[in-house]
Design an enzyme around this catalytic site. Structure first.
Site, PDB file in Angstrom:
ATOM      1  CG  ASN A   1      -0.146   0.163   2.511  1.00  0.00           C
ATOM      2  OD1 ASN A   1       1.045  -0.142   2.585  1.00  0.00           O
ATOM      3  ND2 ASN A   1      -0.791   0.684   3.516  1.00  0.00           N
TER       4      ASN A   1
ATOM      5  CB  CYS B   1       2.311   4.513   4.299  1.00  0.00           C
ATOM      6  SG  CYS B   1       1.331   5.981   3.911  1.00  0.00           S
TER       7      CYS B   1
ATOM      8  CD  GLU C   1       0.976   1.216   6.199  1.00  0.00           C
ATOM      9  OE1 GLU C   1       1.896   1.712   5.535  1.00  0.00           O
ATOM     10  OE2 GLU C   1      -0.152   1.718   6.270  1.00  0.00           O
TER      11      GLU C   1
HETATM   12  N1  UDP Z   1      -3.764   6.645   3.215  1.00  0.00           N
HETATM   13  C1  UDP Z   1      -4.255   7.290   2.086  1.00  0.00           C
HETATM   14  N2  UDP Z   1      -4.252   8.658   2.026  1.00  0.00           N
HETATM   15  C2  UDP Z   1      -3.777   9.424   3.036  1.00  0.00           C
HETATM   16  C3  UDP Z   1      -3.273   8.782   4.191  1.00  0.00           C
HETATM   17  C4  UDP Z   1      -3.292   7.397   4.247  1.00  0.00           C
HETATM   18  O1  UDP Z   1      -4.669   6.636   1.140  1.00  0.00           O
HETATM   19  O2  UDP Z   1      -3.801  10.669   2.936  1.00  0.00           O
HETATM   20  C5  UDP Z   1      -3.773   5.157   3.300  1.00  0.00           C
HETATM   21  C6  UDP Z   1      -2.486   4.525   2.875  1.00  0.00           C
HETATM   22  O3  UDP Z   1      -2.731   3.234   2.333  1.00  0.00           O
HETATM   23  C7  UDP Z   1      -1.743   4.379   4.183  1.00  0.00           C
HETATM   24  C8  UDP Z   1      -2.872   3.954   5.077  1.00  0.00           C
HETATM   25  O4  UDP Z   1      -3.978   4.749   4.631  1.00  0.00           O
HETATM   26  O5  UDP Z   1      -0.712   3.465   4.066  1.00  0.00           O
HETATM   27  C9  UDP Z   1      -2.671   4.138   6.546  1.00  0.00           C
HETATM   28  O6  UDP Z   1      -2.242   5.455   6.815  1.00  0.00           O
HETATM   29  P1  UDP Z   1      -2.473   6.124   8.233  1.00  0.00           P
HETATM   30  O7  UDP Z   1      -2.257   5.106   9.285  1.00  0.00           O
HETATM   31  O8  UDP Z   1      -1.664   7.384   8.297  1.00  0.00           O
HETATM   32  O9  UDP Z   1      -4.042   6.496   8.159  1.00  0.00           O
HETATM   33  P2  UDP Z   1      -5.084   7.023   9.236  1.00  0.00           P
HETATM   34  O10 UDP Z   1      -6.023   5.904   9.509  1.00  0.00           O
HETATM   35  O11 UDP Z   1      -4.371   7.531  10.434  1.00  0.00           O
HETATM   36  O12 UDP Z   1      -5.792   8.145   8.530  1.00  0.00           O
END
Ligand code: UDP
Length: 570
Positions: free
Chosen positions: A268, A270, A272
């Site tokens: 994905n 980021c 992970e």
């Molecule tokens: N992600 C996305 N756009 C964003 C931020 C995150 O598509 O602006 C997706 C992406 O796959 C990333 C995942 O959400 O790897 C998890 O990111 P994060 O944990 O920062 O998301 P949160 O749930 O805190 O918004």
């Protein structure tokens, strides 16, 4: 309990709104809406299930900021869109139809708040023949630019910024161009890029020899490159502006729980979450800070509370798979066949402060391993319990678990996500990252800025009679308290920030968590501005030695717009 920043974030993008853009729900209503929608899944497995009891448990976890699912679940659960996953990988095959199908599917996913990863390795290289037209192919990088432009357009109307991962295998003939495709930081801005590294390549680097480039069409060798020179170029570019990252593809595939379903070729955005083509995954993170209890004059991790929360979180995430509204039939089919979930953590740096353990210490590394092992073992046990009640994931009989005699409901259970937004909602430090600055300005979503002082640091400084506005500004300017002599040494030792931590400690911490994580670990290895290319190379080598699945580095000041800026105080 929610901070002002948390309320701002929720109001801006997460709460239901009327036609005039005014919120029609409060944060508490959001937690109720999500708890109710996700608890509903219990009925699928047991007609007599006490859905209300489950709903109360889920509501309690979220409203007390103990656990938060990924953003799309918070935004869309119990609403018409109903798309709940953050992570997708889409296949890109070597035909116009397939490339533009992938583009359309990515647009639909972005619209719903999900992020997409792609491997462009199957596309024929630039300059190769196109049979149907007699022309020549434009190659993976030109198509990435098309995906990038589409993301830019969708961004305007979507729930959040669409994010992409672009991966190219190290043996693709266009690899040298790919490594340099983000040299101009104004280009391909909606992509993170990573080079897909193979064991064969690493061997060639160490043996200082050439390796073969492979034509993606006929799989035949079509050229050779000197491996150390290619490695040097990756290092040089990453040193220049943080990209590309690297992912160890063979290593990721060694951990593929169901190899018969195919090869993992991308993660994905980021990094992970490695996934099979058309697979999606939903993530959730436990706020470690909410797992602490007071003991004597200090704090202690409450393992009973932690265990309960892990079990409820696995239940929650498995339910998400059941009630999720998938954007495509192929994605539904793949996701339901493995039922991967990714439970992780946030607030690790916060608890280190409260437990008085410096992030850059062996004690912190030991705690990381202990906490993550506990999380993984408990999550697996919870997945095993669910399997007894609900059945194993459908491809279980082909999985590595079957041969080991381990019964699971979910093919993977653990992932360390960045928790970029949900950590703001919980008022916790993000994922496993150290605190970036004890006081700083955070740019969130577009151009908004939020001022933050670490609340526990503020508390301690006040308690010790050391707090003053002037001192806080000075700390914001310097980004570290390491050299501020009027602050006692014991505080300086414990309240370390990203810049006080050597790149080696960053990597070792990532490795400690990776050891007990099924999927991968989101982490940025921070370098000081004056770090050399050799420093970066050393860290890449260490990451490889320590068994990481990938690395992302960032050298301070090497990109124009940083998400977190030291020295910018209003
Ligand atoms: N992600 C996305 N756009 C964003 C931020 C995150 O598509 O602006 C997706 C992406 O796959 C990333 C995942 O959400 O790897 C998890 O990111 P994060 O944990 O920062 O998301 P949160 O749930 O805190 O918004």
């Amino acid at each position: 309990m929610l901070s002002k920043n948390a309320v701002t974030v929720l109001e801006r993008r997460y709460l239901k709104k009327d036609a005039a853009g005014q919120p029609t729900e409060k944060p508490d209503d959001l937690f109720k809406r999500v708890a109710q929608a996700i608890a509903e899944a219990d009925k699928e497995f047991n007609i007599d299930a006490d859905v209300k009891a489950t709903q109360d448990v889920f509501y309690d976890m979220m409203s007390r900021l103990k656990f938060m699912p990924n953003s799309p679940t918070l935004m869309n659960a119990g609403r018409p869109l109903g798309q709940l996953s953050a992570c997708f990988v889409l296949p890109v095959s070597d035909s116009m139809e397939d490339i533009f199908d992938a583009l359309k599917n990515a647009a639909l996913i972005h619209k719903s708040g999900g992020g997409t990863g792609f491997s462009f390795s199957r596309l024929r290289p630039a300059g190769a023949a196109v049979n149907s037209t007699g022309g020549v192919a434009s190659g993976p990088i030109s198509f990435m630019k098309v995906f990038n432009a589409a993301t830019e357009a969708v961004k305007q109307g979507g729930t959040r910024r669409g994010a992409n991962m672009g991966i190219l295998r190290i043996d693709h003939p266009d690899i040298m161009d790919f490594i340099q495709c983000k040299k101009n930081t104004a280009e391909i801005t909606n992509f993170n890029i990573s080079v897909g590294i193979t064991e064969e390549f690493m061997k060639a680097v160490h043996e200082k020899r050439e390796y073969a480039l492979v034509d993606p069409h006929d799989k035949k060798e079509c050229g050779r490159l000197y491996a150390p020179a290619v490695f040097d170029l990756i290092v040089k570019m990453a040193w220049t502006n943080g990209e590309p990252g690297i992912v160890f593809l063979d290593r990721i595939n060694r951990d593929n729980p169901v190899p018969s379903l195919g090869e993992v070729e991308s993660t994905n955005p980021c990094g992970e979450q490695p996934l099979l083509p058309f697979e999606s995954c939903n993530l959730g993170s436990i706020n470690l800070d909410a797992m602490l209890i007071r003991k004597g004059g200090g704090y202690e991790l409450d393992y009973e509370e932690f265990e309960r929360t892990i079990r409820h979180a696995v239940h929650f995430l498995d339910n998400v798979i059941t009630v999720n509204n998938y954007p495509l039939d192929e994605i539904r089919e793949m996701t339901l066949s493995t039922r991967k979930i990714g439970l992780g953590l946030m607030g690790f740096a916060d608890i280190l402060y409260k437990l008085k353990i410096p992030y850059n210490s062996d004690e912190a590394i030991e705690l990381a391993e202990k906490v993550m092992k506990f999380l993984r073992d408990t999550a697996r046990d919870a997945s095993n319990e669910l399997a007894k009640e609900r059945g194993t994931f459908p491809t279980y009989s082909e999985s590595v678990f079957k041969s080991k005699g381990i019964v699971q409901r979910n093919a993977t259970v653990t992932t360390i996500a960045p928790t970029g937004t949900i950590s703001i909602i919980c008022g916790a430090s993000s994922g496993i990252e150290p605190i970036f600055g004890l006081s700083y300005i955070r740019n969130v979503m577009d151009n908004d800025e939020l001022l933050e002082i670490h609340p526990y640091f503020e508390e301690v400084m006040k308690e010790r009679g050391l707090y003053s506005k002037e001192l806080m500004s000075r700390i914001a300017q310097e980004g570290t308290i390491a050299h501020i002599e009027e602050i006692p040494q014991d505080i300086r030792d414990i309240f370390v920030t990203a810049h006080d931590i050597t790149p080696e400690y960053h990597v070792r911490m990532q490795a400690a968590f990776q050891k007990y994580t099924d999927n991968a670990v989101s982490k940025t290895v921070n370098f000081p501005r004056e770090a050399t290319q050799d420093d970066v190379r050393t860290v890449y080598e260490l990451a490889y030695e320590l068994g990481l699945k990938g690395v992302t580095i960032y050298r301070d000041g090497s990109r124009d717009a940083q998400v977190l800026n030291i020295g910018k105080v209003n």
